[in-house]
Design a protein around this motif. Structure first.
Motif, short mmCIF file in Angstrom:
data_model
loop_
_atom_site.label_atom_id
_atom_site.label_comp_id
_atom_site.label_asym_id
_atom_site.label_seq_id
_atom_site.Cartn_x
_atom_site.Cartn_y
_atom_site.Cartn_z
N LEU A 283 -26.96 32.87 0.37
CA LEU A 283 -26.26 33.95 1.05
C LEU A 283 -27.10 34.54 2.18
N ALA A 284 -28.41 34.63 1.95
CA ALA A 284 -29.29 35.13 3.01
C ALA A 284 -29.30 34.18 4.20
N SER A 285 -29.21 32.89 3.96
CA SER A 285 -29.18 31.91 5.04
C SER A 285 -27.89 32.01 5.86
N ILE A 286 -26.78 32.23 5.18
CA ILE A 286 -25.51 32.46 5.89
C ILE A 286 -25.63 33.71 6.76
N ALA A 287 -26.15 34.77 6.15
CA ALA A 287 -26.29 36.04 6.89
C ALA A 287 -27.25 35.88 8.06
N ASN A 288 -28.32 35.12 7.87
CA ASN A 288 -29.29 34.90 8.92
C ASN A 288 -28.67 34.14 10.09
N TYR A 289 -27.83 33.16 9.77
CA TYR A 289 -27.12 32.45 10.84
C TYR A 289 -26.28 33.43 11.67
N LEU A 290 -25.48 34.22 10.98
CA LEU A 290 -24.59 35.15 11.67
C LEU A 290 -25.38 36.13 12.54
N LYS A 291 -26.49 36.64 11.99
CA LYS A 291 -27.32 37.58 12.74
C LYS A 291 -27.89 36.91 14.00
N LYS A 292 -28.42 35.71 13.85
CA LYS A 292 -29.02 35.00 14.99
C LYS A 292 -27.99 34.65 16.05
N LEU B 47 -33.19 24.07 8.96
CA LEU B 47 -34.47 24.39 9.61
C LEU B 47 -34.36 25.60 10.54
N THR B 48 -33.20 25.79 11.14
CA THR B 48 -33.02 26.87 12.10
C THR B 48 -32.65 28.20 11.45
N TYR B 49 -31.77 28.14 10.45
CA TYR B 49 -31.21 29.37 9.89
C TYR B 49 -31.58 29.63 8.44
N GLY B 50 -32.17 28.65 7.75
CA GLY B 50 -32.50 28.82 6.34
C GLY B 50 -33.42 30.01 6.12
N TYR B 51 -33.20 30.75 5.02
CA TYR B 51 -33.96 31.98 4.77
C TYR B 51 -34.43 32.02 3.31
N ASP B 52 -35.71 32.25 3.14
CA ASP B 52 -36.31 32.31 1.80
C ASP B 52 -36.19 33.72 1.25
N TRP B 53 -35.06 34.04 0.67
CA TRP B 53 -34.78 35.40 0.21
C TRP B 53 -35.69 35.82 -0.94
N ASP B 54 -35.98 34.92 -1.87
CA ASP B 54 -36.78 35.29 -3.04
C ASP B 54 -38.29 35.11 -2.81
N LYS B 55 -38.67 34.68 -1.59
CA LYS B 55 -40.08 34.57 -1.20
C LYS B 55 -40.89 33.67 -2.12
N ASP B 56 -40.28 32.58 -2.57
CA ASP B 56 -41.02 31.64 -3.43
C ASP B 56 -41.60 30.47 -2.64
N GLY B 57 -41.46 30.52 -1.32
CA GLY B 57 -42.03 29.48 -0.47
C GLY B 57 -41.12 28.32 -0.20
N ILE B 58 -39.93 28.32 -0.80
CA ILE B 58 -38.97 27.23 -0.60
C ILE B 58 -37.59 27.81 -0.29
N ILE B 59 -36.95 27.31 0.74
CA ILE B 59 -35.56 27.70 1.03
C ILE B 59 -34.66 26.79 0.21
N ASP B 60 -34.13 27.33 -0.86
CA ASP B 60 -33.30 26.56 -1.79
C ASP B 60 -31.85 26.98 -1.63
N LEU B 61 -31.07 26.14 -0.98
CA LEU B 61 -29.67 26.47 -0.72
C LEU B 61 -28.78 26.31 -1.95
N TYR B 62 -29.40 25.97 -3.09
CA TYR B 62 -28.67 25.92 -4.35
C TYR B 62 -28.99 27.13 -5.22
#
Length: 204
Positions: free
Chosen positions: A131-140, A110-125
């Motif tokens: 990878l965008a969610s990992i990068a977003n965590y590091l940036k934040k 909920l805090t760091y998940g990132y919807d890279w493909d802009k499909d409306g769902i943060i799918d960590l699979y």
């Protein structure tokens, strides 16, 4: 976009799930629910007789702390599953309730998940969102390419403690060093779900 080297992302991805090959086999709902009810002394004492349940004991404090943590994570997981229309009993992860390629626990999702493909769902699979969610965590958390090496190390070392809830930090850092030295030579393909070319994302 995130200012994180691809070597860092790949190192975390490798250590957490072997490039997406091992994402966990335990139902996340069951894991978090079991930990959440472990704070119920009367119930849990029937199944864990070796623990010291005397008031103020270290065992009891650990169970109560874990129970409170798991309860919050469970509520977050229910929220995520409802929003994404997941079958809450089908999502599997680690013995700590972390799931997906980056092994996020629900509140980290909920805090760091990132919807890279802009499909409306943060799918960590999916590779992009993961990878965008990992990068977003590091940036934040304050990661920048121009930081001193020692500061980068501190942020990377926090990853599995804060996000995934268990400690692979030394392995991540060791992998980061290896990839800094060898990434341009190509990734080892054994047991990997993704190829070298698929992992070269421009999160710069």
């Amino acid at each position: 976009k995130f200012g994180v080297e691809k070597e860092v992302l790949t190192a975390i991805f490798l250590v957490e799930t072997n490039l997406g090959k091992i994402t966990g086999k335990y139902p996340v709902f069951d894991v978090l629910f079991s930990m959440a009810i472990s704070g119920n002394q009367t119930l849990f004492s029937k199944f864990a007789k070796k623990f010291n349940f005397k008031p103020g004991s270290s065992d009891l404090k650990k169970l109560e702390f874990r129970s409170r943590w798991a309860y919050r994570e469970l509520l977050s997981f229910i929220k995520i599953s409802y929003k994404n229309r997941w079958n809450i009993f089908e999502i599997k992860g680690s013995i700590f309730g972390a799931f997906g390629y980056p092994q996020f626990v629900p509140r980290s999702y909920l805090t760091y998940g990132y919807d890279w493909d802009k499909d409306g769902i943060i799918d960590l699979y999916t590779l992009g969102d993961a990878l965008a969610s990992i990068a977003n965590y590091l940036k934040k958390e304050g990661y920048k390419k121009n930081l001193p090496f020692s500061e980068k190390k501190k942020i990377i070392m926090k990853y599995t403690i804060k996000v995934a809830s268990y400690k692979n930090s030394k392995s991540i850092f060791a992998s980061f060093i290896r990839f800094q030295q060898r990434f341009l030579q190509g990734l080892p393909k054994r047991n990997a779900r993704f190829s070298h070319s698929e992992l070269v994302f421009c999160f710069n």
